[in-house]
Scaffold this motif. Structure first.
Motif, mmCIF file in Angstrom:
data_model
loop_
_atom_site.group_PDB
_atom_site.id
_atom_site.type_symbol
_atom_site.label_atom_id
_atom_site.label_comp_id
_atom_site.label_asym_id
_atom_site.label_seq_id
_atom_site.Cartn_x
_atom_site.Cartn_y
_atom_site.Cartn_z
ATOM 1 N N ASP A 92 0.807 -1.220 0.000
ATOM 2 C CA ASP A 92 0.000 0.000 0.000
ATOM 3 C C ASP A 92 0.840 1.271 0.000
ATOM 4 N N GLU A 93 2.159 1.138 -0.138
ATOM 5 C CA GLU A 93 3.047 2.300 -0.191
ATOM 6 C C GLU A 93 3.742 2.322 -1.555
ATOM 7 N N PRO A 94 3.880 3.505 -2.177
ATOM 8 C CA PRO A 94 4.437 3.574 -3.532
ATOM 9 C C PRO A 94 5.879 3.060 -3.607
ATOM 10 N N TYR A 95 6.165 2.337 -4.672
ATOM 11 C CA TYR A 95 7.533 1.881 -4.929
ATOM 12 C C TYR A 95 7.696 1.651 -6.418
ATOM 13 N N LEU A 96 8.945 1.594 -6.841
ATOM 14 C CA LEU A 96 9.306 1.258 -8.215
ATOM 15 C C LEU A 96 10.010 -0.092 -8.233
ATOM 16 N N VAL A 97 9.977 -0.745 -9.372
ATOM 17 C CA VAL A 97 10.782 -1.947 -9.594
ATOM 18 C C VAL A 97 11.776 -1.644 -10.703
ATOM 19 N N LEU A 98 13.036 -1.968 -10.479
ATOM 20 C CA LEU A 98 14.066 -1.860 -11.510
ATOM 21 C C LEU A 98 14.616 -3.259 -11.756
ATOM 22 N N HIS A 99 14.536 -3.700 -13.006
ATOM 23 C CA HIS A 99 15.030 -5.022 -13.391
ATOM 24 C C HIS A 99 16.242 -4.823 -14.305
ATOM 25 N N PRO A 100 17.459 -5.030 -13.806
ATOM 26 C CA PRO A 100 18.654 -4.667 -14.585
ATOM 27 C C PRO A 100 19.123 -5.717 -15.586
ATOM 28 N N GLY A 101 18.666 -6.954 -15.444
ATOM 29 C CA GLY A 101 19.212 -8.028 -16.272
ATOM 30 C C GLY A 101 18.415 -8.272 -17.532
ATOM 31 N N ALA A 102 18.955 -9.158 -18.374
ATOM 32 C CA ALA A 102 18.278 -9.621 -19.582
ATOM 33 C C ALA A 102 18.984 -10.887 -20.033
ATOM 34 N N ALA A 103 18.228 -11.767 -20.695
ATOM 35 C CA ALA A 103 18.830 -13.005 -21.195
ATOM 36 C C ALA A 103 19.905 -12.718 -22.230
ATOM 37 N N ALA A 104 19.713 -11.639 -23.005
ATOM 38 C CA ALA A 104 20.692 -11.225 -24.012
ATOM 39 C C ALA A 104 21.400 -9.971 -23.514
ATOM 40 N N VAL A 151 19.232 3.850 -9.369
ATOM 41 C CA VAL A 151 18.661 3.497 -8.065
ATOM 42 C C VAL A 151 18.998 4.571 -7.038
ATOM 43 N N GLU A 152 20.253 5.015 -7.022
ATOM 44 C CA GLU A 152 20.661 6.058 -6.077
ATOM 45 C C GLU A 152 19.879 7.347 -6.318
ATOM 46 N N LEU A 153 19.744 7.741 -7.572
ATOM 47 C CA LEU A 153 19.059 8.983 -7.905
ATOM 48 C C LEU A 153 17.576 8.899 -7.556
ATOM 49 N N LEU A 154 16.950 7.805 -7.893
ATOM 50 C CA LEU A 154 15.525 7.653 -7.620
ATOM 51 C C LEU A 154 15.235 7.631 -6.120
ATOM 52 N N THR A 155 16.098 7.004 -5.356
ATOM 53 C CA THR A 155 15.884 7.010 -3.899
ATOM 54 C C THR A 155 16.097 8.405 -3.330
ATOM 55 N N ARG A 156 17.041 9.169 -3.885
ATOM 56 C CA ARG A 156 17.209 10.555 -3.435
ATOM 57 C C ARG A 156 15.974 11.388 -3.744
ATOM 58 N N ARG A 157 15.251 11.000 -4.779
ATOM 59 C CA ARG A 157 14.023 11.714 -5.149
ATOM 60 C C ARG A 157 12.796 11.182 -4.406
ATOM 61 N N GLY A 158 13.034 10.304 -3.447
ATOM 62 C CA GLY A 158 11.944 9.878 -2.568
ATOM 63 C C GLY A 158 11.323 8.538 -2.872
ATOM 64 N N TRP A 159 11.836 7.833 -3.870
ATOM 65 C CA TRP A 159 11.271 6.545 -4.234
ATOM 66 C C TRP A 159 11.893 5.396 -3.442
ATOM 67 N N THR A 160 11.095 4.406 -3.125
ATOM 68 C CA THR A 160 11.593 3.095 -2.722
ATOM 69 C C THR A 160 11.769 2.284 -3.996
ATOM 70 N N VAL A 161 12.942 1.683 -4.169
ATOM 71 C CA VAL A 161 13.240 0.965 -5.417
ATOM 72 C C VAL A 161 13.599 -0.481 -5.094
ATOM 73 N N ALA A 162 12.798 -1.408 -5.623
ATOM 74 C CA ALA A 162 13.090 -2.837 -5.497
ATOM 75 C C ALA A 162 13.809 -3.294 -6.761
ATOM 76 N N VAL A 163 14.905 -4.022 -6.590
ATOM 77 C CA VAL A 163 15.717 -4.502 -7.718
ATOM 78 C C VAL A 163 15.499 -6.006 -7.847
ATOM 79 N N THR A 164 15.027 -6.436 -9.022
ATOM 80 C CA THR A 164 14.674 -7.843 -9.214
ATOM 81 C C THR A 164 15.635 -8.537 -10.173
ATOM 82 N N GLY A 165 15.666 -9.843 -10.059
ATOM 83 C CA GLY A 165 16.475 -10.685 -10.933
ATOM 84 C C GLY A 165 16.341 -12.128 -10.510
ATOM 85 N N GLY A 166 16.747 -13.035 -11.373
ATOM 86 C CA GLY A 166 16.659 -14.457 -11.082
ATOM 87 C C GLY A 166 17.781 -14.929 -10.177
ATOM 88 N N PRO A 167 17.744 -16.209 -9.786
ATOM 89 C CA PRO A 167 18.782 -16.754 -8.904
ATOM 90 C C PRO A 167 20.195 -16.593 -9.460
#
Length: 354
Positions: A189-201, A215-231
């Protein structure tokens, strides 16, 4: 025409963009059962789709990279599984650079009497309904619409009023009902962004140092940033999240990622599977799009999109997995500030439409 086999043998994103076409097939009252034949790389996405009554998974020697050996035993495995299904018809879904003919040959020998596909090459007796790319339909169209045209040629159209947006089964609770969500400190219920840095190619990845700076810039601008990726991407996600983001590398399966994306304000991603997953759950995308494939065909479909990256770069249209141009200029030229501004624009636009 009661038992239909639909085939999409490549990756998770390819399966997701085929979903509206599968919906068209499943909605037809003549169809008693729909089975989706997918590859192992697309299986997790196929499991999210509401339409198939059953799934078959098989590693295609002409689709996957690296490719499994094309042995008689491997081909017989598919032929026998299809023959056991007693299918009346098959619809082979492919992208512009793929041929349906190798699969059509196996399906024909398995006893399927009616097969539809889009083929540039002469299909002989392998296809009963053949669409000619560039003649029967334009190639420069979104992949979702290409798949819908193939389904329509087979006799399956979307119900009246269905706009053809991608969708998946409701993923609610798949992430936020897990200990990983509590440990990360994320709240739905709280705003956040997702950043997915990887790709198969790798050619489709924004340079990791740029992702970390964003990620650093967006958090300085007040965002919570979740970073996703596979195992296999834990080292990457940890480096990108740094001290500012929330590292979820290896902590979400695809259904959990869908739940995470469905509640996010936006996704920042290259042209890779999670961008299509975000579109399927209705989340806007800031797309760092490498032009190795055309954006008109592969940009996220049916949601607000901010497309970044030099679409005229020398790599355009090469389908390269590794960047063929020194310095990866198509995406390295995108500054973190440009991504932050794109996030601001897309979130403002989405909120104004809410």
């Amino acid at each position: 025409m009661t038992r239909v086999l639909a085939a999409r043998l490549d990756s998770a994103g390819d399966v997701l963009v085929t979903e509206p076409a599968l919906r068209a097939i499943a909605a037809d009252p003549r169809v008693e059962a729909l089975t989706l034949l997918c590859g192992p790389q697309g299986r997790a996405a196929a499991e999210l789709l509401p339409e198939p009554d059953a799934l078959l998974s098989w590693a295609s020697p002409w689709t996957l990279a690296p490719a499994p050996p094309a042995t008689s035993a491997h081909l017989a495995e598919l032929r026998d599984a299809v023959a056991a299904g007693g299918y009346d018809a098959a619809v082979v879904f492919t992208s512009f650079h793929q041929s349906p003919l190798p699969l059509a040959l196996v399906l024909r020998t398995a006893g399927i009497a009616h097969i539809t596909g889009a083929s540039t090459d002469y299909p002989g007796s392998l296809l009963d309904v053949r669409l000619r790319p560039g003649e029967d339909f334009p190639e420069d169209q979104p992949e979702v619409e290409r798949a819908l045209r193939i389904a329509a040629a087979a006799g399956f159209g979307l119900p009246a009023g269905d706009a053809g947006r991608m969708r998946i089964a409701d993923p609610s609770g798949a992430f936020f009902g897990t200990p990983a969500a509590a440990a990360a400190g994320l709240r739905p219920d709280e705003p956040y962004l997702v950043l997915h840095p990887g790709a198969a190619a790798p050619a489709r990845m924004w340079p990791p140092e740029r992702s970390r700076a964003a990620v650093e810039l967006l958090t300085r601008r007040g965002w919570t940033v979740a970073v996703t990726g596979g195992p296999a991407e834990r080292e990457l996600t940890a480096a990108v999240a740094g001290a500012h983001g929330i590292d979820l590398g290896g902590r979400c399966d695809l259904r959990g990622t869908a739940d995470l994306l469905a509640r996010a304000s936006a996704l920042v991603s290259g042209n890779t599977g999670p961008a299509h997953l975000a579109a399927a759950v209705g989340t806007p995308v800031v797309s760092l799009f490498s032009p190795v494939v055309p954006a008109i065909r592969w940009a996220p479909y049916g949601v607000p999109v901010e497309l970044l990256g030099d679409q005229t770069a020398p790599c355009r249209g090469t389908r390269a997995r590794e960047c063929p141009v020194p310095g990866h200029p198509c995406l390295a030229s995108v500054a973190p500030e440009a991504v932050a501004e794109a996030v601001r624009r897309i979130v403002d636009r989405t909120r104004s439409c809410a």
